[in-house]
Design a protein around this motif. Structure first.
Motif, mmCIF file in Angstrom:
data_model
loop_
_atom_site.group_PDB
_atom_site.id
_atom_site.type_symbol
_atom_site.label_atom_id
_atom_site.label_comp_id
_atom_site.label_asym_id
_atom_site.label_seq_id
_atom_site.Cartn_x
_atom_site.Cartn_y
_atom_site.Cartn_z
ATOM 1 N N ASP B 49 -7.602 6.022 -0.028
ATOM 2 C CA ASP B 49 -7.621 6.753 -1.285
ATOM 3 C C ASP B 49 -8.004 5.780 -2.398
ATOM 4 O O ASP B 49 -7.232 4.901 -2.764
ATOM 5 C CB ASP B 49 -6.222 7.345 -1.524
ATOM 6 N N LEU B 50 -9.240 5.926 -2.910
ATOM 7 C CA LEU B 50 -9.708 4.979 -3.920
ATOM 8 C C LEU B 50 -8.879 5.062 -5.196
ATOM 9 O O LEU B 50 -8.747 4.077 -5.920
ATOM 10 C CB LEU B 50 -11.178 5.222 -4.229
ATOM 11 N N LEU B 53 -6.040 2.800 -4.603
ATOM 12 C CA LEU B 53 -6.521 1.414 -4.703
ATOM 13 C C LEU B 53 -6.612 0.993 -6.172
ATOM 14 O O LEU B 53 -6.145 -0.076 -6.562
ATOM 15 C CB LEU B 53 -7.890 1.294 -4.023
ATOM 16 N N ASP B 54 -7.209 1.861 -6.993
ATOM 17 C CA ASP B 54 -7.337 1.589 -8.421
ATOM 18 C C ASP B 54 -5.980 1.390 -9.081
ATOM 19 O O ASP B 54 -5.790 0.468 -9.876
ATOM 20 C CB ASP B 54 -8.045 2.757 -9.126
ATOM 21 N N TYR B 57 -4.345 -1.817 -7.974
ATOM 22 C CA TYR B 57 -5.081 -2.920 -8.596
ATOM 23 C C TYR B 57 -4.612 -3.143 -10.038
ATOM 24 O O TYR B 57 -4.297 -4.248 -10.448
ATOM 25 C CB TYR B 57 -6.575 -2.596 -8.558
ATOM 26 N N TYR B 91 -10.041 -6.167 -4.087
ATOM 27 C CA TYR B 91 -10.508 -4.939 -4.726
ATOM 28 C C TYR B 91 -11.998 -4.739 -4.466
ATOM 29 O O TYR B 91 -12.441 -3.668 -4.067
ATOM 30 C CB TYR B 91 -10.227 -5.034 -6.220
ATOM 31 N N LYS B 95 -13.272 -1.627 -2.101
ATOM 32 C CA LYS B 95 -13.809 -0.516 -2.859
ATOM 33 C C LYS B 95 -15.111 0.012 -2.275
ATOM 34 O O LYS B 95 -15.333 1.207 -2.222
ATOM 35 C CB LYS B 95 -14.050 -0.980 -4.297
ATOM 36 N N ASP B 96 -15.966 -0.892 -1.840
ATOM 37 C CA ASP B 96 -17.296 -0.521 -1.380
ATOM 38 C C ASP B 96 -17.280 -0.268 0.125
ATOM 39 O O ASP B 96 -16.775 -1.095 0.885
ATOM 40 C CB ASP B 96 -18.262 -1.658 -1.728
ATOM 41 N N ARG B 100 -16.110 -2.937 2.941
ATOM 42 C CA ARG B 100 -14.873 -2.529 3.605
ATOM 43 C C ARG B 100 -15.074 -2.477 5.117
ATOM 44 O O ARG B 100 -14.258 -2.968 5.887
ATOM 45 C CB ARG B 100 -14.416 -1.175 3.074
#
Lengths: 628, 212
Positions: B49-50, B53-54, B57, B91, B95-96, B100
């Motif tokens: 789940d981005l 992650l955000d 971070y 991060y 993210k990418d 990843r």
């Protein structure tokens, strides 16, 4: 006994949670601009404001005049003297910061003063009677702002934040930091101008979401895309042109005026007059469609020159459109499109030009925001950041910035191998392994570059150094790890290390395009700032900070595990703590450090007992888990 | 089981990898043995789940950022720097989808190094890539439709990339959820394809910049 407990209580006597008025530090934000500079501070209510001079003016023109009599005039006084000393008056010095003569000549306009190549090819400014580096000129501007702030805040400054264009490369940043040091200032941080502007906007209005900051100043253009979330300002991408700004508009108008008055080879004095007229015309054309400026030359009749807005816009059309490319690239790098943005913020005096506003509106498809004074917003944001860094701010805001340009090293075929990509969040560190290409090779040249292009000749050279002492091996067997580290100011340190053998050879390089450390030291001595006393002050401060930490740690350990000590041991530990506390009240850094080391050494047994207990606790915890 | 480290400052016990000492509250160095997923408190796997992650971070930045340690001692400042450097690296990697995927292939021990060949070894795929290249070369950059043609090519390539991401995601899912090792081989193959496509996109974008 009660004294002992008091000093051992963290968060009370030693590290207060509440900021007491006497703890307020004198910190300021400085916008060191191409055409003018400002200084701002945060007041008791937490609001930032620019600090005016005696006559109520906040903007200090970034002009320094060095008459032959040895005076140094800065700001309006320098402008007043510029007609008398046209060849000794330095304007737009920011354009030359950290740049080589070749760079500057390629983009430079006519100036009254001369330029030559100094150490390492960097620009030196030549006046009628002496040579001065751009770093020194900037330091003179900073000093005037600093003393203005000191007067207003009632004492010497504890630290400053200086803003730089986001698109400044490493050499330009280094030069800016050096100028701060040279002015005798403690530079807490370099902050990117658009980010500072966003800070001022975000806090004032509690905004959230994606924002573009379009910053067209006197000499530089920056675009940044930011995401604001709960006090965190995350820069997603940035771009720009560090040699494009309102100065270029002036320059075109000035050339036009020179043509109108038929001056092909103007003297420095005539040039000054025409430049002033050009600036005046530009400012008027932001309000009216047609203007007439008077050009009064030293001899002969004054000229009246008529300029229409239409003509002006025709002149600057290419320049304004040139800002579009970095904007589109920044949006692509951030992975967003114009309609994702919640707003576009205008910063910099040149965004007053109606054509610029119109273009920004077309580019992003929305009306830009400009509710804060575009000339002051950067300094205001810098002041907020300075306050934050001094640890006495109330809000919880945080800036997460990026490095604007890719960093890499030269590899075979004069190509650049990128190690850190542009728009990487800072601080960051990345390593890459390289190898030898000849049998028995014992040294390797490392050439550090910055830029987006693939060829070495198209990028900026930041530093060269040689890693020596590689043990002789067959080609390709050695493993040389090159590490790039970019700190929170965006400044780069490079080191190289041979990995395969136990021999750890490492060389750390700070690019010294701005000024060599030796040169800085020399200038510091000459200027008689810092020196021995300041150095001692610094050591003392560090010793006190460490002592405070150790006392707080020991206090916490005693509260947690004091029962592990018998009465005598407890007494001894407390005695050593008291000794350290007493030492830390004196001004002798060696004494403080000795007392700290004694406490450290004499409490090893206590640490061992605590360790045993922690291990037992974790073991017990596991058993409980297993039974459940 | 959690390992126990010693706090460098008060010498009390600290669970390895904890950011701050529970006793004296001083910052601890990051644990180099933790991988990026563990460091972010996420389950290892390709699907993440981005948004989470955000959020993590940002929260970690608010704990560790060097700005918060300006007035502390040299060791604390260094640890803050190490944490945030680690955080930024993690991060960026997670993210990418491409980085990843490459990272997951390392973490699972499937392969240590990302292959660096300029051309793919699979002949069929080589042909595919060459066709894309030819289409790109055929765009007349001086023609008046150039910008539009590049954009259309980009859109098509993006769709292709999206499909690759779905396929390699399934491969990883087969390993992490289904325990099937061959899932990793599929993931690796499609990660490689994605890498070549990404390089192609970079080339295309460099050409598109002419029209910015």
């Amino acid at each position: 006994m009660s004294v002992l407990l008091d000093i051992a209580e963290p968060g009370q006597s030693l590290r207060p949670h509440e900021v007491r008025p006497e703890d307020r530090k004198r910190v300021v934000g400085i916008d060191l601009g191409t055409t003018f500079s400002l200084v701002a501070a945060v007041d008791v209510q937490g609001k930032p404001a620019c600090i005016p001079d005696d006559e109520g003016r906040v903007a200090l023109p970034s002009v320094v005049c060095y008459p032959q009599d040895g005076r140094i005039l800065v700001g309006d006084r320098a402008i007043a003297a510029s007609e008398q000393y046209p060849t000794d008056t330095i304007v737009s010095v920011k354009r030359t910061m950290g740049r080589s003569l070749d760079d500057v000549v390629a983009s430079e306009h006519r100036t009254g003063f001369g330029l030559e190549a100094g150490e390492g090819g960097m620009v030196r400014i030549v006046t009628s009677h002496h040579r001065v580096s751009p770093v020194e000129v900037s330091a003179h501007i900073l000093k005037v702002l600093a003393s203005r702030a000191e007067e207003a805040l009632g004492g010497s400054l504890d630290g400053v934040v200086i803003t730089v264009p986001a698109y400044f490369d490493d050499a330009q940043r280094q030069a800016t930091k050096d100028a701060g040091r040279l002015a005798g200032l403690e530079v807490l941080r370099l902050v990117n101008e658009p980010t500072a502007a966003a800070l001022a906007y975000g806090l004032d209005q509690g905004r959230e979401g994606l924002y573009a900051i379009y910053d067209l100043g006197g000499g530089t253009f920056d675009i940044s895309i930011l995401r604001l979330t709960q006090g965190v300002f995350q820069v997603l991408s940035t771009g720009g042109d560090s040699a494009l700004g309102g100065d270029d508009f002036d320059h075109l108008l000035c050339e036009y005026i020179l043509k109108e008055i038929d001056e092909a080879d103007p003297s420095p004095a005539v040039l000054q007059i025409c430049k002033a007229a050009a600036r005046q015309a530009k400012e008027m054309l932001s309000r009216v469609d047609v203007c007439e400026v008077r050009v009064a030359l030293p001899h002969g009749e004054p000229f009246g020159i008529r300029v229409t807005r239409e003509l002006f816009e025709e002149m600057i059309d290419d320049l304004v459109r040139a800002t579009g490319t970095p904007c589109r690239r920044a949006m692509k790098d951030a992975g967003i499109r114009g309609h994702d943005l919640q707003g576009v913020v205008l910063v910099g005096g040149s965004t007053r030009v109606p054509m610029v506003r119109q273009y920004v509106k077309e580019l992003f498809g929305r009306e830009p925001l400009s509710d804060l004074d575009p000339d002051q917003v950067v300094a205001l944001g810098a002041a907020l950041q300075a306050q934050q860094l001094s640890g006495t701010a109330r809000g919880d805001m945080l800036l997460l910035d990026v490095t604007p340009l890719s960093l890499g090293i030269e590899t075979m075929g004069e190509l650049v191998e990128k190690i850190i990509a542009r728009n990487a969040p800072i601080p960051t560190a990345r390593s890459q392994d390289f190898t030898t290409f000849k049998d028995g090779q014992t040294a390797m040249a490392i050439h550090v570059l910055q830029g987006e292009r693939e060829l070495v000749s198209d990028c900026r050279s930041l530093a060269r150094f040689e890693l020596r002492g590689i043990p002789p091996m067959t080609a390709g067997a050695a493993r040389i790890r090159v590490t790039f580290q970019v700190d929170a100011d965006g400044l780069l340190t490079v080191s190289a290390q041979e990995q395969t053998t136990g021999v750890q050879q490492s060389v750390a390089v700070k690019p010294s395009y701005g000024l060599g450390d030796a040169e800085i030291e020399r200038m510091l001595r000459e200027a008689m700032v810092h020196g021995e006393a300041d150095w001692r002050q610094r050591l003392l401060h560090e010793a006190k900070v460490e002592a405070e930490r150790v006392l707080s740690a020991a206090g916490a350990a005693l509260r947690e595990d004091g029962d592990l000590l018998d009465e005598n041991e407890l007494k001894r530990v407390k005695g050593l703590m008291l000794a350290l506390w007493e030492a830390s009240q004196k001004e002798d850094h060696e004494g403080i450090n000795r007392a700290r080391e004694t406490l450290d050494r004499e409490t090893v047994f206590f640490a061992e007992r605590r360790m045993d207990r922690s291990v037992r606790k974790v073991m017990t915890g596991r058993k409980v888990d297993e039974f459940q | 089981m959690n390992r126990v480290d010693v706090c460098w400052s008060c010498r009390g016990g600290v669970v390895a990898g904890e950011g701050f000492c529970p006793t004296c509250r001083v910052i601890q160095p990051p644990d180099p043995r933790r991988d990026h997923f563990h460091y972010f408190g996420l389950n290892p796997g390709f699907d993440l789940d981005l948004g989470v992650l955000d959020t993590v971070y940002r929260q970690r930045q608010q704990q560790f950022h060097p700005d918060l340690f300006v007035s502390r001692g040299a060791t604390e400042r260094r640890y803050s720097m190490e944490h945030v450097t680690r955080l930024n690296e993690g991060y960026r990697t997670l993210k990418d989808p491409l980085t990843r995927g490459e990272y997951l292939l390392k973490v699972t021990g499937f392969r240590e190094q990302t292959p660096e060949n300029a051309t793919p070894s699979d002949p069929a795929f080589l042909l595919e890539i060459m066709e894309w290249r030819e289409t790109l070369e055929e765009v007349d950059l001086k023609g008046k439709n150039a910008a539009m043609q590049l954009q259309q090519l980009r859109d098509r390539m993006m769709e292709t990339c999206d499909a690759e991401v779905v396929t390699l995601g399934k491969g990883f899912h087969d390993w992490f959820v289904g325990g099937k090792r061959e899932g990793l081989a599929v993931a690796a193959q499609h990660t490689d394809r994605l890498r070549y496509f990404t390089r192609f996109l970079d080339e295309l974008d460099r050409k598109s910049e002419l029209f910015f």
